[in-house]
Design a protein around this motif. Structure first.
Motif, mmCIF file in Angstrom:
data_model
loop_
_atom_site.group_PDB
_atom_site.id
_atom_site.type_symbol
_atom_site.label_atom_id
_atom_site.label_comp_id
_atom_site.label_asym_id
_atom_site.label_seq_id
_atom_site.Cartn_x
_atom_site.Cartn_y
_atom_site.Cartn_z
ATOM 1 N N CYS A 21 40.158 41.556 24.787
ATOM 2 C CA CYS A 21 39.021 42.089 25.631
ATOM 3 C C CYS A 21 39.493 43.442 26.279
ATOM 4 O O CYS A 21 40.301 43.240 27.037
ATOM 5 C CB CYS A 21 38.456 41.358 26.614
ATOM 6 N N TYR A 23 38.149 45.187 28.226
ATOM 7 C CA TYR A 23 37.575 45.504 29.557
ATOM 8 C C TYR A 23 38.109 44.661 30.737
ATOM 9 O O TYR A 23 38.099 43.279 30.718
ATOM 10 C CB TYR A 23 36.115 45.059 29.476
ATOM 11 N N GLN A 31 29.731 45.076 30.061
ATOM 12 C CA GLN A 31 30.846 45.272 29.282
ATOM 13 C C GLN A 31 31.832 43.824 28.836
ATOM 14 O O GLN A 31 32.017 43.640 27.676
ATOM 15 C CB GLN A 31 31.776 46.340 29.888
ATOM 16 N N ARG A 34 29.801 39.896 26.410
ATOM 17 C CA ARG A 34 30.188 39.411 25.229
ATOM 18 C C ARG A 34 31.345 38.655 24.837
ATOM 19 O O ARG A 34 31.519 37.843 23.967
ATOM 20 C CB ARG A 34 29.840 40.628 23.934
ATOM 21 N N PHE A 35 32.551 39.038 25.916
ATOM 22 C CA PHE A 35 33.961 38.286 25.566
ATOM 23 C C PHE A 35 33.625 37.162 26.277
ATOM 24 O O PHE A 35 34.162 35.909 25.906
ATOM 25 C CB PHE A 35 34.790 39.085 25.899
ATOM 26 N N ASP A 73 37.360 43.506 19.642
ATOM 27 C CA ASP A 73 36.572 44.453 19.731
ATOM 28 C C ASP A 73 36.961 45.575 18.645
ATOM 29 O O ASP A 73 38.337 45.574 18.362
ATOM 30 C CB ASP A 73 36.280 45.190 21.090
ATOM 31 N N GLY A 81 40.506 48.473 16.443
ATOM 32 C CA GLY A 81 40.511 46.991 15.927
ATOM 33 C C GLY A 81 40.903 46.645 14.626
ATOM 34 O O GLY A 81 41.403 45.872 14.122
#
Length: 92
Positions: A21, A23, A31, A34-35, A73, A81
């Motif tokens: 991740c 972030y 941000q 989603r993780f 990501d 990625g």
């Protein structure tokens, strides 16, 4: 009955999922969402979840921990990625 009847084990230890991740904690919730949305479900399913923030650190962790899966990501601070995926395929 075990509190986690669905523990995933390999050789007496739980399988690990690595989440890359980009972030850091304290980033805007939109941000990280989603993780972070995956972590509770993966833990309830019996996986150990490890979170790292940079591709270089993730590649080191992957080499050491041999996770069952990697969630990442495409846009990362130190690599793209797809470059991480290429390195994983080539065993770098």
């Amino acid at each position: 009955m075990s509190p986690h009847p669905s523990k995933r084990e390999r050789g007496g230890r739980r399988d690990r999922i690595l989440i890359l991740c980009p972030y850091p904690a304290g980033s805007a919730p939109s941000q990280r969402f989603r993780f972070e949305q995956y972590i509770p479900s993966l833990e309830v399913a019996g996986f150990d979840v490890v979170e790292v923030g940079e591709a270089g650190a993730a590649l080191s962790q992957i080499e050491e921990a041999l996770p069952a899966a990697v969630i990442l990501d495409l846009i990362l601070p130190d690599f793209h990625g797809l470059e991480v995926l290429r390195r994983l395929r080539e065993g770098e």
